[in-house]
Design a protein around this motif. Structure first.
Motif, PDB file in Angstrom:
ATOM      1  N   LEU A   1     -30.102 -23.113 -36.097  1.00  0.00           N
ATOM      2  CA  LEU A   1     -31.152 -24.130 -36.138  1.00  0.00           C
ATOM      3  C   LEU A   1     -32.509 -23.494 -36.396  1.00  0.00           C
ATOM      4  O   LEU A   1     -33.337 -24.013 -37.134  1.00  0.00           O
ATOM      5  N   LYS A   2     -32.678 -22.324 -35.784  1.00  0.00           N
ATOM      6  CA  LYS A   2     -33.948 -21.615 -35.987  1.00  0.00           C
ATOM      7  C   LYS A   2     -34.112 -21.230 -37.453  1.00  0.00           C
ATOM      8  O   LYS A   2     -35.172 -21.440 -38.037  1.00  0.00           O
ATOM      9  N   THR A   3     -33.060 -20.678 -38.047  1.00  0.00           N
ATOM     10  CA  THR A   3     -33.202 -20.246 -39.442  1.00  0.00           C
ATOM     11  C   THR A   3     -33.384 -21.447 -40.373  1.00  0.00           C
ATOM     12  O   THR A   3     -34.006 -21.338 -41.417  1.00  0.00           O
ATOM     13  N   ILE A   4     -32.849 -22.563 -39.991  1.00  0.00           N
ATOM     14  CA  ILE A   4     -33.041 -23.767 -40.794  1.00  0.00           C
ATOM     15  C   ILE A   4     -34.499 -24.212 -40.777  1.00  0.00           C
ATOM     16  O   ILE A   4     -34.973 -24.866 -41.699  1.00  0.00           O
ATOM     17  N   GLY A   5     -35.218 -23.796 -39.745  1.00  0.00           N
ATOM     18  CA  GLY A   5     -36.655 -24.072 -39.737  1.00  0.00           C
ATOM     19  C   GLY A   5     -37.054 -25.207 -38.813  1.00  0.00           C
ATOM     20  O   GLY A   5     -38.064 -25.870 -39.001  1.00  0.00           O
ATOM     21  N   ILE A   6     -36.240 -25.410 -37.787  1.00  0.00           N
ATOM     22  CA  ILE A   6     -36.561 -26.468 -36.826  1.00  0.00           C
ATOM     23  C   ILE A   6     -37.592 -25.964 -35.819  1.00  0.00           C
ATOM     24  O   ILE A   6     -37.561 -24.818 -35.412  1.00  0.00           O
ATOM     25  N   SER A   7     -38.508 -26.825 -35.460  1.00  0.00           N
ATOM     26  CA  SER A   7     -39.514 -26.441 -34.490  1.00  0.00           C
ATOM     27  C   SER A   7     -38.893 -26.505 -33.096  1.00  0.00           C
ATOM     28  O   SER A   7     -38.794 -27.559 -32.481  1.00  0.00           O
ATOM     29  N   MET A   8     -38.431 -25.334 -32.615  1.00  0.00           N
ATOM     30  CA  MET A   8     -37.647 -25.302 -31.388  1.00  0.00           C
ATOM     31  C   MET A   8     -38.462 -25.688 -30.176  1.00  0.00           C
ATOM     32  O   MET A   8     -37.937 -26.213 -29.211  1.00  0.00           O
ATOM     33  N   ASN A   9     -39.732 -25.421 -30.235  1.00  0.00           N
ATOM     34  CA  ASN A   9     -40.576 -25.697 -29.086  1.00  0.00           C
ATOM     35  C   ASN A   9     -40.477 -27.163 -28.686  1.00  0.00           C
ATOM     36  O   ASN A   9     -40.417 -27.503 -27.524  1.00  0.00           O
ATOM     37  N   ARG A  10     -40.341 -28.040 -29.663  1.00  0.00           N
ATOM     38  CA  ARG A  10     -40.154 -29.446 -29.334  1.00  0.00           C
ATOM     39  C   ARG A  10     -38.671 -29.817 -29.250  1.00  0.00           C
ATOM     40  O   ARG A  10     -38.244 -30.506 -28.343  1.00  0.00           O
ATOM     41  N   ALA A  11     -37.909 -29.336 -30.247  1.00  0.00           N
ATOM     42  CA  ALA A  11     -36.535 -29.827 -30.389  1.00  0.00           C
ATOM     43  C   ALA A  11     -35.627 -29.447 -29.222  1.00  0.00           C
ATOM     44  O   ALA A  11     -34.739 -30.199 -28.846  1.00  0.00           O
ATOM     45  N   GLN A  12     -35.849 -28.280 -28.616  1.00  0.00           N
ATOM     46  CA  GLN A  12     -34.890 -27.757 -27.637  1.00  0.00           C
ATOM     47  C   GLN A  12     -34.599 -28.727 -26.485  1.00  0.00           C
ATOM     48  O   GLN A  12     -33.506 -28.708 -25.935  1.00  0.00           O
ATOM     49  N   TYR A  13     -35.542 -29.570 -26.145  1.00  0.00           N
ATOM     50  CA  TYR A  13     -35.323 -30.476 -25.017  1.00  0.00           C
ATOM     51  C   TYR A  13     -34.555 -31.732 -25.403  1.00  0.00           C
ATOM     52  O   TYR A  13     -34.238 -32.556 -24.578  1.00  0.00           O
ATOM     53  N   PHE A  14     -34.320 -31.895 -26.708  1.00  0.00           N
ATOM     54  CA  PHE A  14     -33.770 -33.174 -27.151  1.00  0.00           C
ATOM     55  C   PHE A  14     -32.421 -33.051 -27.850  1.00  0.00           C
ATOM     56  O   PHE A  14     -31.946 -33.998 -28.424  1.00  0.00           O
ATOM     57  N   LEU A  15     -31.851 -31.842 -27.858  1.00  0.00           N
ATOM     58  CA  LEU A  15     -30.589 -31.731 -28.571  1.00  0.00           C
ATOM     59  C   LEU A  15     -29.614 -30.804 -27.852  1.00  0.00           C
ATOM     60  O   LEU A  15     -30.014 -29.994 -27.014  1.00  0.00           O
ATOM     61  N   VAL A  16     -28.343 -30.926 -28.206  1.00  0.00           N
ATOM     62  CA  VAL A  16     -27.344 -29.948 -27.796  1.00  0.00           C
ATOM     63  C   VAL A  16     -26.662 -29.425 -29.045  1.00  0.00           C
ATOM     64  O   VAL A  16     -26.579 -30.122 -30.057  1.00  0.00           O
ATOM     65  N   CYS A  17     -26.206 -28.149 -28.974  1.00  0.00           N
ATOM     66  CA  CYS A  17     -25.556 -27.558 -30.136  1.00  0.00           C
ATOM     67  C   CYS A  17     -24.412 -26.681 -29.658  1.00  0.00           C
ATOM     68  O   CYS A  17     -24.014 -26.758 -28.492  1.00  0.00           O
ATOM     69  N   ALA A  18     -23.886 -25.826 -30.547  1.00  0.00           N
ATOM     70  CA  ALA A  18     -22.711 -25.048 -30.196  1.00  0.00           C
ATOM     71  C   ALA A  18     -22.998 -23.931 -29.182  1.00  0.00           C
ATOM     72  O   ALA A  18     -22.095 -23.449 -28.517  1.00  0.00           O
ATOM     73  N   SER A  19     -24.240 -23.509 -29.076  1.00  0.00           N
ATOM     74  CA  SER A  19     -24.547 -22.476 -28.081  1.00  0.00           C
ATOM     75  C   SER A  19     -24.427 -23.091 -26.692  1.00  0.00           C
ATOM     76  O   SER A  19     -24.689 -24.275 -26.504  1.00  0.00           O
TER      77      SER A  19
END
Ligand code: SF4
Lengths: 256, 428
Positions: free
Chosen positions: B365-383
């Protein structure tokens, strides 16, 4: 750590494709394709000079287009124009993966695909900057003339854009870094190499090279640029982000 | 050509035209024909940027700044003590062609103060466009700002030569308009817009039957509203905007923060800041409505008549609707992905492409260019390690704000500038 074979080519895209051909032909265990401009002597690697061969190059290109796809071919060519020092290695791996049937255009979880995308992106951005920042000046021979110093080798990509747009005027865009230009003679676009006088950009010599009206239009354009600004919204940070200083040299509106 | 005189006029008439923020030159399909001059089939290019960071794509001028009206918010108003000038039709044609040939511009954006009457003025604007097309074989971009009250016949003709037509509503509410431009009536704006809309519809249906139907305003129509001149709410602005998008099939609605130019007591006084942040929030809202599948009621309603200034409207919506989160990026559909704060539409496409090949984790997700600072609280992924804590909206907001560099960062990012040349909008 065994020895690495260095395939040294002339820096042209055809040369690179020839080197790729040799990789498939000679099957070295560890290989590095290096442009002759960037080659550094070292005692551990074995150097092989690759002579650009149009037929071999064409075969590889056709293979890429047929087996990996036209889109991938396009990306590979654009990424090559980036002139970045890792381009040959990345592109060789991409081509190998492509020939093995892996997806190399949108599998962004793959590090090479990501780098390819990134190289294409920076080249694309620079190409667009050139489309935007090129400033023609009308010479006394009735040719619209522009000089540029792009970060990457973008003129081959700019040619079509300018041909479609300025179909009824002769124009010449010259890359001062790479010392070649593209010239449109009302029929076709050709690559040219020229001696350009050193004083062509001095304001004293300008009347010698350019038409009388040319100076007036530059002046009007500079005025327009000033008048259309809204001082109460001034935001130099944003301005510089869009028009970085290194491009000012050839922008008419930025001349004193 | 008398260059000194032209220069003087250009300075006056470019200065008077600069308050119209639109500078878009995209969306036309006019290609070069018969080896003529110019091509507007591409994306539209910003050839330079002003020192205020706005795109310069068109030669944006008034034909004249003489005007018989006295709209309080306008520098060209009759009662204002400014230098007046007027271009001749041929002068505008020559300037456009010579600027275009030097690759300074994509084309012309021509507007005018109203002299004599609406039709007399509109006729001259149309004449410029006509000359450019027919005498100069010019295929660059032409945007004509139509004069409120112009006749249907002239609007029909205008669309035959122009790529885009616009009529500015300027003031978002009818009460505001009454207060600041008492001689102007909303019907006068509506009438030409309606005509253009109907012509475009007719063109599209005729085109299907008859290939040679002359092209009509291929880049559609747009309008502009001035923000912050009359104390309207964000909801009033955006509902008006939504109405114009829907009723008149607008290509764009522009929002222009009011720039104080008058001592008139009905208006913010000179020296008041231009509401640039608010302008930006409105553009973000506009993008969410047009490209992200949000409905206006979700973003602005009775309980929330104004947008928050410290956070963007998407994050603001997410914090009010935590029940929809977290979203699973490896399974969620497009619509839901687009609602994750920090994930822009391009990232949505990249996620959908990339997840066909493997399950996505944080590093992808990071390499795709998502702004993790906001996104991290709103999604779940394979990690496996993700935010599991149940946090309140207020806690989340302060966490995110604490880590984001500046509330202005979004405003100045150029992510979306590639799509539309002049609005500095980022929604992600
Ligand atoms: S009619 Fe147009 S130009 Fe004239 S004062 Fe009103 S807004 Fe300004």
């Amino acid at each position: 750590m065994g020895m690495i074979d260095q395939y040294i080519y002339d820096g042209s895209f055809e040369g690179f494709l020839t080197a790729v051909f040799e990789v498939y032909d000679r099957k070295p265990t560890r290989v590095k394709i290096v442009s002759e401009r960037l080659v550094t002597e070292n005692f551990f690697d074995e150097e092989h000079t690759i002579y650009t061969d149009q037929a071999k190059s064409d075969r590889v290109w056709k293979g890429i287009e047929d087996k990996i796809g036209k889109k991938a071919g396009n990306l590979i060519y654009k990424a090559f124009l980036s002139e970045q020092s890792d381009r040959e290695q990345v592109l060789l791996r991409i081509i190998k993966k492509g020939f093995k049937g892996e997806n190399v255009t949108d599998n962004f979880a793959d590090i090479d695909v990501l780098r390819l995308t990134n190289l294409v992106k920076i080249v694309g951005r620079e190409k667009h900057r050139m489309d935007a920042f090129i400033r023609f000046r009308l010479t006394k021979d009735n040719v619209y003339f522009a000089e540029v110093e792009p970060d990457f080798d973008t003129l081959p990509l700019n040619a079509i854009h300018f041909k479609n747009r300025y179909a009824d005027q002769k124009w010449l865009i010259y890359d001062r870094c790479r010392n070649y230009g593209i010239f449109y003679d009302l029929k076709t676009v050709n690559y040219v190499q020229l001696e350009i006088s050193n004083d062509i950009n001095s304001s004293l010599a300008a009347p010698f090279y350019f038409t009388h009206d040319e100076m007036h239009y530059q002046d009007l354009w500079k005025n327009y640029f000033k008048s259309t600004n809204i001082p109460s919204r001034k935001n130099m940070r944003l301005h510089l982000q869009h028009v970085p200083k290194r491009y000012w040299k050839y922008l008419s509106e930025k001349q004193p | 050509m008398n260059f000194e005189r032209i220069k003087e006029k250009l300075n006056i008439l470019a200065d008077a035209a600069k308050y119209d923020v639109s500078c878009s030159s995209s969306g036309s399909k006019r290609a070069n024909k018969n080896k003529g001059l110019g091509d507007s089939s591409g994306m539209g290019i910003c050839h330079t940027y002003t020192e205020d960071g706005r795109c310069v794509s068109l030669l944006k001028i008034l034909l004249t700044n003489h005007c018989i009206f006295d709209c309080a918010y306008c520098v060209t108003r009759k009662s204002n003590d400014v230098k007046r000038a007027a271009f001749k039709v041929q002068e505008v044609v020559d300037l456009t062609i010579n600027f275009y040939r030097r690759n300074y511009i994509e084309g012309l954006f021509l507007s005018s103060g109203i002299f004599k009457n609406a039709d007399y003025t509109m006729e001259r604007l149309v004449l410029v466009a006509k000359k450019l097309r027919l005498e100069e074989n010019f295929n660059g971009y032409i945007h004509l700002k139509s004069i409120p009250g112009a006749s249907d016949e002239l609007m029909r003709e205008a669309g035959l030569y122009a790529d885009r037509l616009s009529v500015n509503i300027e003031i978002p509410t009818e009460q505001g308009l009454k207060l600041l431009a008492p001689d102007k009536k909303r019907e006068d704006f509506i009438k030409p817009m309606l005509k253009v809309k109907n012509e475009i519809i007719q063109y599209k249906s005729e085109k299907k039957l008859i290939k040679s139907t002359p092209i009509y305003a291929p880049a559609g129509q747009s309008t502009q509203m001035i923000i912050g001149a009359t104390g309207e709410t964000d909801a009033q602005i955006m509902y008006t905007s939504a109405y114009f998008y829907k009723e008149f099939q607008m290509k764009r609605v522009y929002y222009s923060g009011y720039i104080p130019i008058s001592h008139d007591e009905r208006l913010p006084s000179i020296g008041t800041d231009v509401p640039m942040l608010r302008e930006n929030r409105l553009y973000q809202t506009d993008w969410l409505l047009r490209f992200y599948g949000f409905s206006i009621q979700e973003l602005l309603n009775k309980e929330h008549p104004n947008l928050e200034t410290d956070i963007d409207p998407k994050l603001s919506w997410a914090l009010r609707n935590l029940q929809h989160f977290p979203v699973d990026v490896n399974h969620a559909d497009r619509r839901l992905l687009a609602r994750i704060p920090g994930v822009g539409m391009r990232s949505v496409d990249k996620i959908i492409n990339a997840r066909r090949y493997r399950k996505l984790g944080w590093e992808h997700l990071k390499t795709i260019g998502i702004s993790m600072n906001r996104a991290q609280y709103f999604l779940v992924c394979a990690s496996s390690q993700f935010e599991t804590k149940d946090r309140t909206a207020a806690q989340l907001k302060s966490l995110i704000m604490g880590t984001s560099a500046s509330k202005w960062r979004g405003a100045y990012s150029s992510q979306l500038n590639l799509f539309e040349s002049n609005a500095n909008v980022t929604v992600s």
